[in-house]
Enzyme design. Sequence first.
Site, mmCIF file in Angstrom:
data_model
loop_
_atom_site.group_PDB
_atom_site.id
_atom_site.type_symbol
_atom_site.label_atom_id
_atom_site.label_comp_id
_atom_site.label_asym_id
_atom_site.label_seq_id
_atom_site.Cartn_x
_atom_site.Cartn_y
_atom_site.Cartn_z
ATOM 1 N N ARG A 14 0.837 -1.204 0.000
ATOM 2 C CA ARG A 14 0.000 0.000 0.000
ATOM 3 C C ARG A 14 0.873 1.256 0.000
ATOM 4 O O ARG A 14 0.558 2.234 -0.677
ATOM 5 C CB ARG A 14 -0.938 0.007 1.205
ATOM 6 N N CYS B 193 -0.797 6.580 8.804
ATOM 7 C CA CYS B 193 -1.142 5.292 8.209
ATOM 8 C C CYS B 193 -2.228 5.571 7.183
ATOM 9 O O CYS B 193 -2.126 6.542 6.439
ATOM 10 C CB CYS B 193 -1.584 4.299 9.282
#
Length: 284
Positions: free
Chosen positions: A181, A240
């Site tokens: 990611r 995040c």
Amino acid sequence: MGAGFSTLVTVDTLAPHIDDPGWVVFDCRFDLADASFGRRAYADSHLPGAFFLDLEEDLSGPKSGFNGRHPLPDSARLSARLAACGVGKGSQVVAYDDAGGMSAARLWWLLRWLGHTRVAVLDGGFQAWLEASLPVTAAPPAARAAQFDGKPGPQGVTVDEVLAHLGSPEMLLVDARSPDRFRGENEMLDPVAGHIPGAVNRFYRDNMDERGRFKAPLDLRAEFLNLLGTHDAHEIVHQCGSGVSGCVNVLAMELAGLTGSRLYAGSWSEWCADPSRPVRTRPA
């Protein structure tokens, strides 16, 4: 009263206090792919006396479409919720989940943000409790009440602060998402793939050993120092996807004795909501 536990507790430490009125335990289980999972799991079984806090309803605020998937909650509302569960000024709070401390660390960080340092994450989470053959229950906890008036501190970082310090040697972003990611190869939750320019990657699960417990503090310290280079802990801003798993990296640094790092709660989901903000889709 002493400082209490401020990073982790083990099941051996928690078990004798499970009925201690000075300790308040919270079940924070949550699944990003199934928002109702945590409540179902809690209803099925949980630690005796544990209260349930929902990541989206209790540990996050309203979403505008531009402030990320899990914006910070209103401090007064969260304080009232905690007080209704018996959290007072001297309470030892313990948070647990079943996902490597991800959502439990969010509560840990929020309580510290509100000025309450007597809060710890259960190392190994719900699984460790079960592995120790300790009791669970489906019964709701007895009602409790206390006085709690948390005031937000400086541990949070806004998107404007991140943007203003982009590329500055005074700030290093540490992205807790999985490496794929981070690189922009596999984005499952947000509409844009990639990462904030200048960020480095520290997958939150890299803080755990093969048993799902946090690594030893000296090992964590060595790994973080290798990642951070010459940066002081106070220059580190964790992020995040939405300000949840990044809290695990904050906790790991505190456990390693690298104190004072902060959290950009809006994280990637807030950052990528504005197409004018720069994005990188290859390793930093």
